[in-house]
Write a protein that holds these residues in place. Structure first.
Motif, PDB file in Angstrom:
ATOM      1  N   UNK A 189      -1.941  -7.497  -4.513  1.00  0.00           N
ATOM      2  CA  UNK A 189      -2.999  -6.753  -5.200  1.00  0.00           C
ATOM      3  C   UNK A 189      -3.265  -5.489  -4.408  1.00  0.00           C
ATOM      4  N   UNK A 190      -3.887  -4.521  -5.041  1.00  0.00           N
ATOM      5  CA  UNK A 190      -4.154  -3.246  -4.377  1.00  0.00           C
ATOM      6  C   UNK A 190      -5.341  -2.566  -5.036  1.00  0.00           C
ATOM      7  N   UNK A 191      -5.805  -1.519  -4.382  1.00  0.00           N
ATOM      8  CA  UNK A 191      -6.870  -0.681  -4.932  1.00  0.00           C
ATOM      9  C   UNK A 191      -6.336   0.747  -4.956  1.00  0.00           C
ATOM     10  N   UNK A 192      -5.831   1.150  -6.098  1.00  0.00           N
ATOM     11  CA  UNK A 192      -5.193   2.466  -6.194  1.00  0.00           C
ATOM     12  C   UNK A 192      -6.201   3.606  -6.156  1.00  0.00           C
ATOM     13  N   UNK A 193      -7.476   3.279  -6.238  1.00  0.00           N
ATOM     14  CA  UNK A 193      -8.510   4.319  -6.151  1.00  0.00           C
ATOM     15  C   UNK A 193      -8.964   4.555  -4.710  1.00  0.00           C
ATOM     16  N   UNK A 194      -8.520   3.706  -3.807  1.00  0.00           N
ATOM     17  CA  UNK A 194      -8.933   3.806  -2.410  1.00  0.00           C
ATOM     18  C   UNK A 194      -8.259   5.010  -1.747  1.00  0.00           C
ATOM     19  N   UNK A 195      -9.032   5.852  -1.106  1.00  0.00           N
ATOM     20  CA  UNK A 195      -8.476   7.039  -0.450  1.00  0.00           C
ATOM     21  C   UNK A 195      -8.296   6.852   1.055  1.00  0.00           C
ATOM     22  N   UNK A 196      -8.562   5.645   1.551  1.00  0.00           N
ATOM     23  CA  UNK A 196      -8.408   5.363   2.981  1.00  0.00           C
ATOM     24  C   UNK A 196      -6.932   5.435   3.375  1.00  0.00           C
ATOM     25  N   UNK A 197      -6.667   6.129   4.471  1.00  0.00           N
ATOM     26  CA  UNK A 197      -5.307   6.213   5.012  1.00  0.00           C
ATOM     27  C   UNK A 197      -5.311   5.591   6.402  1.00  0.00           C
TER      28      UNK A 197
ATOM     29  N   UNK B  39      -6.824  -4.027  -0.052  1.00  0.00           N
ATOM     30  CA  UNK B  39      -7.761  -2.998  -0.506  1.00  0.00           C
ATOM     31  C   UNK B  39      -7.148  -1.599  -0.461  1.00  0.00           C
ATOM     32  N   UNK B  40      -5.952  -1.504   0.048  1.00  0.00           N
ATOM     33  CA  UNK B  40      -5.264  -0.215   0.141  1.00  0.00           C
ATOM     34  C   UNK B  40      -4.439   0.045  -1.105  1.00  0.00           C
ATOM     35  N   UNK B  41      -3.994   1.296  -1.248  1.00  0.00           N
ATOM     36  CA  UNK B  41      -3.045   1.598  -2.323  1.00  0.00           C
ATOM     37  C   UNK B  41      -1.709   0.951  -1.984  1.00  0.00           C
ATOM     38  N   UNK B  42      -0.867   0.805  -2.976  1.00  0.00           N
ATOM     39  CA  UNK B  42       0.453   0.215  -2.752  1.00  0.00           C
ATOM     40  C   UNK B  42       1.260   1.053  -1.764  1.00  0.00           C
ATOM     41  N   UNK B  43       1.135   2.369  -1.835  1.00  0.00           N
ATOM     42  CA  UNK B  43       1.879   3.245  -0.933  1.00  0.00           C
ATOM     43  C   UNK B  43       1.426   3.047   0.514  1.00  0.00           C
ATOM     44  N   UNK B  44       0.116   2.936   0.713  1.00  0.00           N
ATOM     45  CA  UNK B  44      -0.409   2.673   2.041  1.00  0.00           C
ATOM     46  C   UNK B  44       0.019   1.280   2.531  1.00  0.00           C
ATOM     47  N   UNK B  45       0.041   0.328   1.622  1.00  0.00           N
ATOM     48  CA  UNK B  45       0.428  -1.036   1.984  1.00  0.00           C
ATOM     49  C   UNK B  45       1.863  -1.101   2.486  1.00  0.00           C
TER      50      UNK B  45
ATOM     51  N   UNK C 149       7.050  -7.874   1.420  1.00  0.00           N
ATOM     52  CA  UNK C 149       7.779  -6.630   1.162  1.00  0.00           C
ATOM     53  C   UNK C 149       8.851  -6.772   0.088  1.00  0.00           C
ATOM     54  N   UNK C 150       9.734  -7.708   0.235  1.00  0.00           N
ATOM     55  CA  UNK C 150      10.837  -7.831  -0.728  1.00  0.00           C
ATOM     56  C   UNK C 150      10.360  -8.158  -2.146  1.00  0.00           C
ATOM     57  N   UNK C 151       9.555  -9.199  -2.337  1.00  0.00           N
ATOM     58  CA  UNK C 151       9.196  -9.552  -3.720  1.00  0.00           C
ATOM     59  C   UNK C 151       8.211  -8.606  -4.386  1.00  0.00           C
ATOM     60  N   UNK C 152       7.343  -7.956  -3.614  1.00  0.00           N
ATOM     61  CA  UNK C 152       6.365  -7.059  -4.241  1.00  0.00           C
ATOM     62  C   UNK C 152       7.003  -5.734  -4.627  1.00  0.00           C
ATOM     63  N   UNK C 153       7.842  -5.180  -3.759  1.00  0.00           N
ATOM     64  CA  UNK C 153       8.409  -3.855  -4.033  1.00  0.00           C
ATOM     65  C   UNK C 153       9.800  -3.908  -4.650  1.00  0.00           C
TER      66      UNK C 153
ATOM     67  N   UNK D 255      -3.414  -5.329  16.738  1.00  0.00           N
ATOM     68  CA  UNK D 255      -4.714  -5.967  16.498  1.00  0.00           C
ATOM     69  C   UNK D 255      -5.537  -5.163  15.499  1.00  0.00           C
ATOM     70  N   UNK D 256      -5.487  -3.845  15.610  1.00  0.00           N
ATOM     71  CA  UNK D 256      -6.252  -2.991  14.695  1.00  0.00           C
ATOM     72  C   UNK D 256      -5.732  -3.140  13.259  1.00  0.00           C
ATOM     73  N   UNK D 257      -4.417  -3.216  13.110  1.00  0.00           N
ATOM     74  CA  UNK D 257      -3.868  -3.426  11.773  1.00  0.00           C
ATOM     75  C   UNK D 257      -4.284  -4.782  11.227  1.00  0.00           C
ATOM     76  N   UNK D 258      -4.320  -5.784  12.101  1.00  0.00           N
ATOM     77  CA  UNK D 258      -4.654  -7.133  11.649  1.00  0.00           C
ATOM     78  C   UNK D 258      -6.100  -7.251  11.196  1.00  0.00           C
ATOM     79  N   UNK D 259      -6.929  -6.304  11.604  1.00  0.00           N
ATOM     80  CA  UNK D 259      -8.335  -6.316  11.197  1.00  0.00           C
ATOM     81  C   UNK D 259      -8.527  -5.703   9.803  1.00  0.00           C
ATOM     82  N   UNK D 260      -7.494  -5.053   9.283  1.00  0.00           N
ATOM     83  CA  UNK D 260      -7.562  -4.459   7.953  1.00  0.00           C
ATOM     84  C   UNK D 260      -7.253  -5.509   6.889  1.00  0.00           C
ATOM     85  N   UNK D 261      -7.807  -5.326   5.721  1.00  0.00           N
ATOM     86  CA  UNK D 261      -7.394  -6.123   4.562  1.00  0.00           C
ATOM     87  C   UNK D 261      -6.489  -5.226   3.721  1.00  0.00           C
ATOM     88  N   UNK D 262      -5.165  -5.386   3.852  1.00  0.00           N
ATOM     89  CA  UNK D 262      -4.252  -4.463   3.173  1.00  0.00           C
ATOM     90  C   UNK D 262      -4.363  -4.501   1.655  1.00  0.00           C
TER      91      UNK D 262
END
Length: 260
Positions: A30-38, A88-94, A153-157, A79-86
């Motif tokens: 799942x993703x949030x394509x409206x999210x502008x967080x990079x 909520x990011x766009x698919x490109x960011x994910x 990565x493989x099954x989603x993209x 560790x910083x990446x692990x604190x994110x909920x991916x």
């Protein structure tokens, strides 16, 4: 003892020549394509700038020279990446998030175990490498490197070029790219990585009357299609391979991509 040793060799041999199938872990799809967080991957970029070098057709990592501070920086980045909920990011960011996380964790595992001759020496007694070990926890869920590659990565993209993006710290693997993946440069890096690998001897080595391909094309044949589809994929980046015929063999070098 002899029976145990025979069983061990059998298990290792099986692991060597088998590869996980692409099986979706729906939770992450799942993703949030409206999210502008990079997500910033500057720490990973700094490590690549400091320790990755080009040597012929290879990019090699100076594992033995990583400073104590940079080891700490790498762990902090993971560790910083692990604190994110991916999710909520766009698919490109994910995509950039997962590829960089995979590669950073792999380097971290090698640095922690260094000196070591091959990543295949990591893992438990009956393991061929660390890919089935829990390496990071995100949203309370423990993930392995296999989870990241084969269940996310493989099954989603559904992009065979993902095999050129994730790096297994081995000479036979497609090169670790000198740039961290971002939402903006992913397409460019995937094309660059594919072209580099397919035009290298470790990707496709043409011999008299036959061709030696990377074992990646055997292990993950489902991603590249039948023989004709594989040839079409290869020839997109190396036109003379459109006429590829004759006997095909497969090879892979598990030696560490180490710059001593």
């Amino acid at each position: 003892m002899k029976t145990l040793f025979t069983l061990l060799l059998t298990l290792i041999s099986f692991s060597t020549f088998s590869a996980p199938k692409s099986e979706l872990w729906p939770y992450w799809n799942s993703s949030n394509e409206a999210n502008t967080v990079a997500i910033s991957h500057q720490t990973w970029q700094d490590l690549l700038d400091n320790y990755l070098v080009t040597d012929g057709e290879y990019t090699l990592f100076k594992y033995g020279l990583v400073s104590s501070q940079d080891k700490a920086n790498l762990k902090e980045y993971i560790d910083r990446l692990s604190q994110q909920d991916p999710r909520h990011l766009t698919k490109a960011q994910q995509y950039a998030y997962w590829v960089n996380l995979y590669n950073a964790v792999t380097v971290d595992l090698i640095v922690d175990a260094y000196p070591i001759k091959s990543i295949t020496k990591l893992g438990g007694l009956f393991s061929f490498g660390p890919w089935g070990d829990d390496v990071v926890t995100i949203n309370g869920k423990a993930l392995t490197l296999n989870d990241i590659e084969h269940r996310i990565l493989r099954p989603i993209w559904n992009d065979p070029r993902t095999h050129y993006a994730v790096n297994c710290a081995s000479l036979g693997c497609p090169n670790l790219q000198s740039q961290a993946f971002t939402a903006d440069n992913t397409e460019q890096l995937l094309e660059k990585a594919a072209k580099e690998f397919i035009n290298s001897d470790k990707g496709v080595l043409q011999l008299k009357g036959k061709a030696q391909l990377s074992s990646i094309y055997e292990w993950f044949a489902d991603d590249f299609g039948n023989k004709q589809q594989l040839i079409e994929h290869l020839s997109k980046y190396r036109p003379e391979l459109a006429k590829l015929n004759g006997k095909i063999s497969y090879e892979y070098d598990w030696d560490l991509n180490d710059k001593k």
